[in-house]
Design an enzyme around this catalytic site. Structure first.
Site, PDB file in Angstrom:
ATOM      1  N   GLU A 131      -1.137 -16.164  88.679  1.00  0.00           N
ATOM      2  CA  GLU A 131      -1.530 -14.881  88.084  1.00  0.00           C
ATOM      3  C   GLU A 131      -0.526 -13.788  88.438  1.00  0.00           C
ATOM      4  O   GLU A 131      -0.197 -12.938  87.608  1.00  0.00           O
ATOM      5  CB  GLU A 131      -2.945 -14.515  88.557  1.00  0.00           C
ATOM      6  CG  GLU A 131      -3.436 -13.112  88.197  1.00  0.00           C
ATOM      7  CD  GLU A 131      -3.772 -12.950  86.712  1.00  0.00           C
ATOM      8  OE1 GLU A 131      -3.124 -13.595  85.881  1.00  0.00           O
ATOM      9  OE2 GLU A 131      -4.665 -12.142  86.407  1.00  0.00           O
ATOM     10  N   THR A 183      -0.655  -6.246  79.563  1.00  0.00           N
ATOM     11  CA  THR A 183      -1.311  -5.717  80.753  1.00  0.00           C
ATOM     12  C   THR A 183      -0.375  -4.755  81.488  1.00  0.00           C
ATOM     13  O   THR A 183      -0.806  -3.688  81.948  1.00  0.00           O
ATOM     14  CB  THR A 183      -1.723  -6.875  81.687  1.00  0.00           C
ATOM     15  OG1 THR A 183      -2.648  -7.704  80.980  1.00  0.00           O
ATOM     16  CG2 THR A 183      -2.378  -6.382  82.962  1.00  0.00           C
TER      17      THR A 183
HETATM   18  N1  HSE Z   1      -7.697  -5.479  86.419  1.00  0.00           N
HETATM   19  C1  HSE Z   1      -6.632  -5.752  85.502  1.00  0.00           C
HETATM   20  C2  HSE Z   1      -6.302  -4.502  84.723  1.00  0.00           C
HETATM   21  C3  HSE Z   1      -7.078  -6.841  84.585  1.00  0.00           C
HETATM   22  O1  HSE Z   1      -7.227  -3.867  84.241  1.00  0.00           O
HETATM   23  O2  HSE Z   1      -5.145  -4.151  84.587  1.00  0.00           O
HETATM   24  C4  HSE Z   1      -6.038  -7.221  83.581  1.00  0.00           C
HETATM   25  O3  HSE Z   1      -5.411  -8.399  83.928  1.00  0.00           O
END
Ligand code: HSE
Length: 308
Positions: A131, A183
């Site tokens: 990840e 992201t």
């Molecule tokens: N917690 C992460 C974000 C999840 O919101 O950027 C996305 O992979």
């Protein structure tokens, strides 16, 4: 040898009010990996299906490969001939924890292949290796639930977690509008500071949300499920976000927000009947605006990764 096949499910990172620290697994979609004896020493990714050529077959550059290799090294099995076939069954940059599912499937597949030397929770740091490669940041809010199932709450910047129990009937609606949001970009737009007032308000919301889950109090869940920090900043990346959210709430959702970094949106319903109504209403807004969607209705997936 025909090999064994594993599955790791999609997940809803953040669940709105728990940025980077809370996530939930759903039943599908998810990624699959077939693992079998390979032709040469070490791990080889022989085939990848469903990625439209976007993923690397180089083990170190592949999310599933990276987590698998980390575990093989730990087990002293780095030179074992192992072959992966990866079945990418989840959309990229969707907010559904696609990279996390691959990372989990990689480590989980190796553990199954070697007849479970580690327990499932012990696989978490290895899945995180994959990840981290994909997201460049340390947050287990997708990897944790995809591996272990359920709704998990993590300590900040840590793999310490607690499982949050949820009331019977609680149903998740997830709508994936067919656009992509990276992201990294959705993280880059976030302000690094918030006001004291926002901190207090969001703390109350997260507290209420968790209390509602643990007590099985739907009103309390709904009062808590209000992300006043991340959602206002990211929602502008999702076309018609406010209209879609309003349609979910008007149809009986306890709350509605962004799944992970988006563009997927999720809503929480008290039962499957209401969930279907909410789902139809949300899809309709997108389709009226000529945006195609894929939708999922699921209870909390309490199993996480499984051997198929
Ligand atoms: N917690 C992460 C974000 C999840 O919101 O950027 C996305 O992979």
């Amino acid at each position: 040898m025909s090999g064994i096949k594993v599955f790791a499910p999609a997940s809803i990172g953040n669940i709105g009010v728990g940025f980077d620290i809370m996530g939930a697994a759903i039943n599908n979609p998810g990624d699959e990996i077939v693992v079998k004896k390979g032709a040469a020493p070490g791990l080889t990714i022989d085939k990848i299906f469903g990625d439209h050529g976007r993923l690397s077959k180089e083990v170190e550059k592949n999310t599933a490969g990276k987590s698998a290799l980390a575990l093989m090294k730990y087990l002293g099995k780095e030179e074992e001939p192992i072959s992966f076939e990866i079945y990418k069954k989840m959309p990229f940059s969707s907010g559904l924890g696609s990279s996390a599912a691959s990372a989990v499937a990689g480590a989980f597949a190796i553990n199954e292949y070697f007849k479970r030397p580690l327990s499932k929770p012990e696989l978490l740091p290895f899945a995180m290796e994959g990840e981290k490669l994909a997201s460049g940041a340390f947050h287990a809010d997708n990897v944790g639930p995809s591996l272990l199932g359920g709704i998990l709450l993590f300590e900040y910047n840590s793999l310490y977690y607690q499982r949050l129990y949820s009331p019977e009937g609680l149903t998740l609606v997830v709508i994936h509008p067919q656009i992509e949001i990276l992201t990294s970009e959705a993280r880059a737009i976030l302000k690094s500071e918030i006001s004291l007032k926002s901190h207090v308000e969001q703390s109350a919301n997260l507290g209420l949300f968790i209390t509602g889950l643990m007590k099985g109090d739907f009103e309390c869940i709904g009062r808590g499920l209000k992300d006043i920090i991340i959602e206002p900043q990211r929602s502008k990346l999702i076309p018609f976000f406010e209209d879609v959210k309003k349609s979910a709430i008007d149809s009986g959702a306890l709350g509605c927000s962004i799944s992970g970094a988006g563009p997927s949106m999720f809503a929480i319903a008290q039962n499957t009947f209401t969930a279907e109504r909410i789902c139809n209403a949300m899809v309709e807004i997108f389709s009226k605006n000529k945006i195609q969607t894929t939708s999922y209705i699921s209870p909390i997936n309490n199993e996480g990764a499984i051997l198929l």
